[in-house]
Design a protein around this motif. Structure first.
Motif, PDB file in Angstrom:
ATOM      1  N   GLY A  28      -4.465  -3.323  -0.030  1.00 12.76           N
ATOM      2  CA  GLY A  28      -3.760  -3.057  -0.928  1.00 12.76           C
ATOM      3  C   GLY A  28      -3.922  -3.437  -2.788  1.00 12.76           C
ATOM      4  O   GLY A  28      -4.132  -2.646  -3.137  1.00 12.76           O
ATOM      5  N   SER A  66      -0.393  -0.994  -8.799  1.00 12.44           N
ATOM      6  CA  SER A  66       0.846  -0.120  -8.399  1.00 12.44           C
ATOM      7  C   SER A  66       1.000  -1.605  -7.523  1.00 12.44           C
ATOM      8  O   SER A  66       2.895  -0.704  -7.514  1.00 12.44           O
ATOM      9  CB  SER A  66       0.437   0.626  -7.008  1.00 12.44           C
ATOM     10  OG  SER A  66      -0.332   0.368  -6.049  1.00 12.44           O
ATOM     11  N   ILE A  67       0.933  -2.160  -7.705  1.00  6.34           N
ATOM     12  CA  ILE A  67       1.935  -3.632  -7.296  1.00  6.34           C
ATOM     13  C   ILE A  67       2.081  -4.348  -7.958  1.00  6.34           C
ATOM     14  O   ILE A  67       3.468  -4.931  -8.196  1.00  6.34           O
ATOM     15  CB  ILE A  67       0.864  -4.512  -6.195  1.00  6.34           C
ATOM     16  CG1 ILE A  67       0.775  -3.667  -4.859  1.00  6.34           C
ATOM     17  CG2 ILE A  67       1.821  -5.540  -5.537  1.00  6.34           C
ATOM     18  CD1 ILE A  67      -0.843  -4.045  -4.108  1.00  6.34           C
ATOM     19  N   THR A  86      -2.146  -6.269   3.644  1.00  9.25           N
ATOM     20  CA  THR A  86      -1.812  -6.494   1.451  1.00  9.25           C
ATOM     21  C   THR A  86      -3.020  -6.683   0.910  1.00  9.25           C
ATOM     22  O   THR A  86      -3.347  -6.330   0.140  1.00  9.25           O
ATOM     23  CB  THR A  86      -0.857  -7.818   1.794  1.00  9.25           C
ATOM     24  OG1 THR A  86      -1.671  -8.841   1.992  1.00  9.25           O
ATOM     25  CG2 THR A  86       0.514  -7.245   2.000  1.00  9.25           C
ATOM     26  N   ILE A 131       3.243 -13.739  -4.662  1.00 11.06           N
ATOM     27  CA  ILE A 131       4.244 -12.712  -4.467  1.00 11.06           C
ATOM     28  C   ILE A 131       4.514 -11.674  -3.469  1.00 11.06           C
ATOM     29  O   ILE A 131       4.639 -10.926  -3.113  1.00 11.06           O
ATOM     30  CB  ILE A 131       3.998 -11.388  -5.666  1.00 11.06           C
ATOM     31  CG1 ILE A 131       3.080 -10.610  -5.675  1.00 11.06           C
ATOM     32  CG2 ILE A 131       4.878 -12.048  -7.306  1.00 11.06           C
ATOM     33  CD1 ILE A 131       2.780  -9.393  -6.607  1.00 11.06           C
ATOM     34  N   LEU A 132       3.082 -11.876  -2.730  1.00 11.56           N
ATOM     35  CA  LEU A 132       3.385 -11.261  -1.431  1.00 11.56           C
ATOM     36  C   LEU A 132       2.085 -11.878  -0.061  1.00 11.56           C
ATOM     37  O   LEU A 132       1.963 -12.808  -0.415  1.00 11.56           O
ATOM     38  CB  LEU A 132       2.281  -9.574  -1.452  1.00 11.56           C
ATOM     39  CG  LEU A 132       2.374  -8.657  -2.706  1.00 11.56           C
ATOM     40  CD1 LEU A 132       0.787  -7.234  -2.354  1.00 11.56           C
ATOM     41  CD2 LEU A 132       3.627  -7.909  -1.606  1.00 11.56           C
ATOM     42  N   ALA A 179      -1.949   1.922  -2.597  1.00 11.82           N
ATOM     43  CA  ALA A 179      -3.394   2.420  -1.817  1.00 11.82           C
ATOM     44  C   ALA A 179      -3.395   3.086  -1.002  1.00 11.82           C
ATOM     45  O   ALA A 179      -4.103   3.831  -0.135  1.00 11.82           O
ATOM     46  CB  ALA A 179      -4.406   1.173  -1.725  1.00 11.82           C
ATOM     47  N   GLY A 239      -7.872  -2.833  -3.437  1.00  6.85           N
ATOM     48  CA  GLY A 239      -7.925  -1.169  -3.534  1.00  6.85           C
ATOM     49  C   GLY A 239      -7.396  -0.679  -5.322  1.00  6.85           C
ATOM     50  O   GLY A 239      -7.017   0.265  -6.063  1.00  6.85           O
ATOM     51  N   ASP A 240      -5.808  -1.065  -5.277  1.00  7.10           N
ATOM     52  CA  ASP A 240      -4.924  -0.862  -6.441  1.00  7.10           C
ATOM     53  C   ASP A 240      -3.553  -1.678  -6.926  1.00  7.10           C
ATOM     54  O   ASP A 240      -3.393  -1.693  -6.714  1.00  7.10           O
ATOM     55  CB  ASP A 240      -3.829   0.967  -6.756  1.00  7.10           C
ATOM     56  CG  ASP A 240      -3.532   1.214  -7.697  1.00  7.10           C
ATOM     57  OD1 ASP A 240      -3.722   0.219  -8.352  1.00  7.10           O
ATOM     58  OD2 ASP A 240      -3.264   2.113  -7.791  1.00  7.10           O
ATOM     59  N   CYS A 298       1.237  -1.010   0.000  1.00  8.56           N
ATOM     60  CA  CYS A 298       0.211  -0.069  -0.389  1.00  8.56           C
ATOM     61  C   CYS A 298       0.641   1.507   0.049  1.00  8.56           C
ATOM     62  O   CYS A 298       0.374   2.573  -0.410  1.00  8.56           O
ATOM     63  CB  CYS A 298      -0.727   0.367   1.310  1.00  8.56           C
ATOM     64  SG  CYS A 298      -2.200  -1.138   1.484  1.00  8.56           S
ATOM     65  N   LEU A 324       6.601 -10.975 -11.594  1.00  9.03           N
ATOM     66  CA  LEU A 324       5.722 -11.636 -11.004  1.00  9.03           C
ATOM     67  C   LEU A 324       4.510 -12.060 -10.942  1.00  9.03           C
ATOM     68  O   LEU A 324       3.312 -12.442 -10.583  1.00  9.03           O
ATOM     69  CB  LEU A 324       4.918 -10.118 -10.337  1.00  9.03           C
ATOM     70  CG  LEU A 324       5.672  -9.054 -10.176  1.00  9.03           C
ATOM     71  CD1 LEU A 324       5.681  -7.944 -10.633  1.00  9.03           C
ATOM     72  CD2 LEU A 324       6.520  -9.701  -8.706  1.00  9.03           C
TER      73      LEU A 324
END
Lengths: 120, 322
Positions: free
Chosen positions: B286, B293-294, B283, B276-277, A58, B289-290, A45, B204
């Motif tokens: 995140g 960007s990851i 997380t 990957i996360l 985020a 939400g977007d 985030c 990824l």
């Protein structure tokens, strides 16, 4: 002229204590803090100095957090506040979107130290 | 690759900072490949030394030895005889060493179909007749100490399935079904990675294999078979109304999208975003939400229009799916 410079510098210094001193955390380890942040994935985030991937959008960017004004727009940016916030944000700032993270109190202090160590 | 660090929880064998461990076999299939790799590397180093020595002689050696080395006899022995003998021995030995990779596996062995997608993995546990009995994504649970047969397929481009500690790497080719046996001798968590460039976020596109004690594995599968719809009604409604259900399936609900990863067991997964996360509440928020960007370029759109409360409700709903 030199005296004037020195006076200006002195004046500037008296306004705000140097961040390094205010955010000094002798018992915390920034390197350990980085490892903790990678383990729980804070960067999903947040963009964070010293973490190359990911750079999540985020949440707000945390680059150069030492210069940040308030934490989450509410709390003074002090080590104790930051350590408490990164561990259990909703408890410290009710209504916070950031959830509590699975880290211990000492890990939270390490995370805070790592955030303060980051450059812009 | 730091992103593997989160897999080390409960897996003390892995070093503090690990890259994908390529020379650290955890089962018989990876074992024979690793032995062969070391033999090849050692022999290649030997040949390199011989070539360098010959080069040194050619440049700085005395007249007599240079003449000897430049003769037809040296070419016949060093240029033809030596490679033919060495490579033949190596070929025969290598094939017999890695024979276990092509030997038939017991008919009772578990079969799983893994389908490469841009940029994640569809996982289908098959029943005795080869029909999908349970659908999952990006994570594979296996019993330790037993061979498991993977049917590797692809829905779009060529991917390559590779879990270095458990077996070799094998391409996933559209229109084909390639068979790869894997085995972990002891319980543990094993990282995988797509090993064939497949577009933007290829790097990824990770995978996680979790090997359990056989009894524990049976319990896990039995629990999954009796799964009931979980999570709040509010979350379920939001999952429908925001469009999640168009791409994601949750068994037992009316969410039946097939374009994206199945989320029936998403809350119990060890990783997020295809290996990957770490998978936790933060997380997941995140990611929803977007995710762009990851994992830039992945096919899930960012959901920036959600309010914080909606994001939390949705996250908790997905996390309740175990």
């Amino acid at each position: 002229m030199r005296l004037l410079h020195a006076l200006t510098l002195l004046l500037a210094m008296s306004c705000k204590p140097p961040p390094a001193e205010m955010q000094h955390m002798p018992q915390a380890d920034p390197a350990r803090g980085k490892a903790v942040m990678e383990r729980v994935g804070c960067a999903a985030c947040h963009e964070i100095s010293g973490i190359r991937w990911p750079k999540g959008k985020a949440g707000p960017s945390l680059r150069g957090f030492a210069d940040q004004g308030l934490i989450a727009g509410r709390l003074p940016n002090r080590p104790d506040n930051l350590a408490a916030f990164v561990r259990d944000a909703p408890a410290v700032v009710p209504g916070s979107t950031m959830p509590a993270m699975p880290i211990s109190e000492s890990e939270a202090r390490d995370v805070a130290a790592f955030l303060y160590a980051g450059r812009k | 690759m730091w992103r593997l660090s989160f897999m080390q929880e409960g897996n003390s064998e892995l070093p503090e900072k690990s890259i994908v461990p390529v020379f650290d076999p955890a089962g018989p299939y990876a074992g024979s490949i690793t032995i062969l790799s070391w033999i090849l590397i050692t022999m290649a180093c030997g040949v390199l030394l011989i070539v360098l020595a010959a080069l040194w002689v050619a440049l700085f050696g005395g007249e007599r030895i240079r003449k000897k080395l430049g003769g037809a006899k040296a070419v016949w022995i060093g240029g033809i005889g030596f490679p033919v003998v060495v490579l033949t021995v190596l070929l025969v030995y290598g094939l017999s060493l890695t024979r276990n990779l092509t030997e038939p596996v017991p008919r009772t062995a578990m079969r799983v179909r893994i389908t490469g997608e841009m940029w994640w993995w569809r996982v289908a546990y098959l029943d005795g007749q080869g029909r999908p009995a349970m659908i999952d994504a990006n994570e594979l649970h296996i019993p330790a100490g037993q061979p498991v047969l993977l049917e590797l397929e692809s829905n779009d481009v060529v991917h390559s399935f590779w879990v270095p500690r458990l077996s070799g790497k094998l391409d996933m080719v559209p229109g084909r079904r390639n068979i790869l046996p894997i085995q972990a001798d002891t319980p543990g968590v094993f990282a995988g990675q797509c090993a064939e460039y497949c577009g933007g976020p290829h790097a990824l596109m990770g995978f996680v294999v979790i090997a359990h004690e056989p009894a524990e594995f049976a319990l896990l599968m039995a629990g999954r078979r009796t799964k009931r719809p979980a999570g709040s009604a509010e979350g379920a409604a939001l999952f429908r109304s925001t469009g999640c259900a168009a791409c994601h399936r949750i068994a037992g609900t009316d969410a039946n999208g097939m374009a994206g990863p199945d989320l029936t067991y998403a809350g119990s997964r060890r990783s997020l975003g295809a290996g990957i996360l770490p998978n936790n509440r933060g997380t997941m928020m995140g990611w929803i939400g977007d995710s762009q960007s990851i994992k830039p370029g992945n096919r899930m759109p960012p959901y920036k229009m959600l309010s914080a409360a909606q994001l939390q409700t949705l996250t908790d709903y997905v996390r309740a799916q175990k």
